[in-house]
Design a protein around this motif. Structure first.
Motif, PDB file in Angstrom:
ATOM      1  N   LEU A  55      75.802   6.728  48.001  1.00 29.23           N
ATOM      2  CA  LEU A  55      74.668   7.333  48.680  1.00 29.23           C
ATOM      3  C   LEU A  55      73.534   6.315  48.709  1.00 29.23           C
ATOM      4  O   LEU A  55      73.157   5.779  47.664  1.00 29.23           O
ATOM      5  CB  LEU A  55      74.212   8.597  47.942  1.00 29.23           C
ATOM      6  CG  LEU A  55      72.931   9.264  48.429  1.00 29.23           C
ATOM      7  CD1 LEU A  55      73.093   9.788  49.851  1.00 29.23           C
ATOM      8  CD2 LEU A  55      72.545  10.399  47.494  1.00 29.23           C
ATOM      9  N   ASN A  56      73.049   6.035  49.904  1.00 23.88           N
ATOM     10  CA  ASN A  56      71.923   5.103  50.059  1.00 23.88           C
ATOM     11  C   ASN A  56      70.772   5.834  50.718  1.00 23.88           C
ATOM     12  O   ASN A  56      70.948   6.487  51.750  1.00 23.88           O
ATOM     13  CB  ASN A  56      72.324   3.898  50.913  1.00 23.88           C
ATOM     14  CG  ASN A  56      73.309   3.010  50.203  1.00 23.88           C
ATOM     15  OD1 ASN A  56      73.054   2.592  49.078  1.00 23.88           O
ATOM     16  ND2 ASN A  56      74.436   2.733  50.839  1.00 23.88           N
ATOM     17  N   ILE A  57      69.597   5.713  50.093  1.00 20.68           N
ATOM     18  CA  ILE A  57      68.384   6.334  50.625  1.00 20.68           C
ATOM     19  C   ILE A  57      67.340   5.230  50.772  1.00 20.68           C
ATOM     20  O   ILE A  57      67.012   4.550  49.794  1.00 20.68           O
ATOM     21  CB  ILE A  57      67.858   7.435  49.677  1.00 20.68           C
ATOM     22  CG1 ILE A  57      68.928   8.518  49.472  1.00 20.68           C
ATOM     23  CG2 ILE A  57      66.556   8.033  50.212  1.00 20.68           C
ATOM     24  CD1 ILE A  57      68.579   9.529  48.392  1.00 20.68           C
ATOM     25  N   ASP A  58      66.848   5.061  51.988  1.00 16.27           N
ATOM     26  CA  ASP A  58      65.798   4.072  52.228  1.00 16.27           C
ATOM     27  C   ASP A  58      64.552   4.472  51.433  1.00 16.27           C
ATOM     28  O   ASP A  58      64.201   5.651  51.358  1.00 16.27           O
ATOM     29  CB  ASP A  58      65.493   4.017  53.729  1.00 16.27           C
ATOM     30  CG  ASP A  58      64.562   2.884  54.078  1.00 16.27           C
ATOM     31  OD1 ASP A  58      63.329   3.103  54.007  1.00 16.27           O
ATOM     32  OD2 ASP A  58      65.058   1.787  54.388  1.00 16.27           O
ATOM     33  N   ASP A  59      63.890   3.490  50.836  1.00 13.87           N
ATOM     34  CA  ASP A  59      62.703   3.747  50.011  1.00 13.87           C
ATOM     35  C   ASP A  59      61.608   4.506  50.762  1.00 13.87           C
ATOM     36  O   ASP A  59      60.859   5.282  50.159  1.00 13.87           O
ATOM     37  CB  ASP A  59      62.130   2.434  49.472  1.00 13.87           C
ATOM     38  CG  ASP A  59      63.015   1.814  48.406  1.00 13.87           C
ATOM     39  OD1 ASP A  59      63.865   2.531  47.830  1.00 13.87           O
ATOM     40  OD2 ASP A  59      62.864   0.597  48.148  1.00 13.87           O
TER      41      ASP A  59
END
Length: 104
Positions: A55-59
């Motif tokens: 899971l990748n969430i942009d800052d």
């Protein structure tokens, strides 16, 4: 009505189908599906067994909780649909192309 039907062959065939289904389930763990939401601000990857593996969430999303939640739900729903479509495709292939999901 059932004359000429060899039940032992039917049982053997069912056993082979069960073995094939187990094999497909094991192989599914090696297949990855990725869905993105918000133009790539959220990216979720799951395997064919439905387990989330990345899971990748942009800052930039960390400041807007409501939008983050909406985009996470969207990405999760999209990856789940990809997995389900793959399962249906595998099942149809296992049954020799008969489509039990088609409406008549």
């Amino acid at each position: 009505m059932f004359e000429g039907l060899d039940m032992s062959k039917m049982s053997e065939m069912m056993s082979q189908m069960q073995d094939k289904a187990k094999e497909i389930q094991e192989q599914a763990k090696n297949v990855e599906f990725t869905a993105k939401a918000g133009g790539g601000l959220i990216e979720i990857t799951a395997n064919g067994a439905g387990e989330v593996i990345d899971l990748n969430i942009d800052d930039s999303m960390l400041d807007d909780k409501d939008l983050l939640q909406l985009l996470l739900m969207s990405a999760m729903n999209d990856v789940t649909k990809l997995i389900e479509d793959n399962k249906k495709s595998q099942a149809m292939g296992m049954m020799g192309g008969m489509n039990p999901f088609a409406s008549k």
